[in-house]
Design a protein around this motif. Sequence first.
Motif, PDB file in Angstrom:
ATOM      1  N   TRP A 122       9.996  21.229 -30.309  1.00  0.00           N
ATOM      2  CA  TRP A 122       9.938  21.345 -31.760  1.00  0.00           C
ATOM      3  C   TRP A 122       9.239  20.149 -32.383  1.00  0.00           C
ATOM      4  CZ3 TRP A 122      10.415  25.331 -34.743  1.00  0.00           C
ATOM      5  CH2 TRP A 122      11.290  26.370 -34.409  1.00  0.00           C
TER       6      TRP A 122
ATOM      7  N   SER B  98       4.879  27.121 -32.852  1.00  0.00           N
ATOM      8  CA  SER B  98       6.076  27.037 -33.681  1.00  0.00           C
ATOM      9  C   SER B  98       5.714  26.701 -35.115  1.00  0.00           C
ATOM     10  CB  SER B  98       7.031  25.970 -33.126  1.00  0.00           C
ATOM     11  OG  SER B  98       6.430  24.687 -33.176  1.00  0.00           O
TER      12      SER B  98
ATOM     13  N   ASN C 277       7.784  24.780 -37.905  1.00  0.00           N
ATOM     14  CA  ASN C 277       9.029  24.071 -38.185  1.00  0.00           C
ATOM     15  C   ASN C 277       9.583  24.426 -39.562  1.00  0.00           C
ATOM     16  OD1 ASN C 277       8.740  22.887 -35.733  1.00  0.00           O
ATOM     17  ND2 ASN C 277       8.451  20.808 -36.478  1.00  0.00           N
TER      18      ASN C 277
ATOM     19  N   VAL D  90       9.399  30.537 -33.848  1.00  0.00           N
ATOM     20  CA  VAL D  90       8.569  30.335 -32.668  1.00  0.00           C
ATOM     21  C   VAL D  90       7.852  31.646 -32.379  1.00  0.00           C
ATOM     22  CG1 VAL D  90       8.566  29.802 -30.210  1.00  0.00           C
ATOM     23  CG2 VAL D  90      10.112  28.586 -31.742  1.00  0.00           C
TER      24      VAL D  90
END
Length: 124
Positions: free
Chosen positions: A53, A72, A74, A79
């Motif tokens: 991450w 990904s 955030n 994802v």
Amino acid sequence: QVQLVESGGGLVQTGGSLRLSCAASGRAFRDVAMGWFRQTPGKERQFVAAIGWSTGSTYYADSVKGRFTISSDNAKNAVYLQMNSLQPEDTAVYYCASTRIRGLSSSVAAYDYWGQGTQVTVSS
């Protein structure tokens, strides 16, 4: 409690593409990694790809390297798995999973939360 929900599976012809999504909720994810696994009936769950991450580092199984891309977002706690040049042997239920273990593991045992899975079927 962590909740992971996959979407985006379906039926596609050989050579086609699909994009899987995994929405994560329930705890802070920025300190853990996420992985995608797949499983066919009667076989063990198989590692596909993982991403950190905070680092954005990625790790792929040899069988999907160059065809699949994990990414990904955030801000969305999401994802993705972009799957290109799909082959019949990619047919499986695909699961996303999260781990509190730093680094990118390909081991099922390293992941402690799992989604319900999404079916991907590649027709020949």
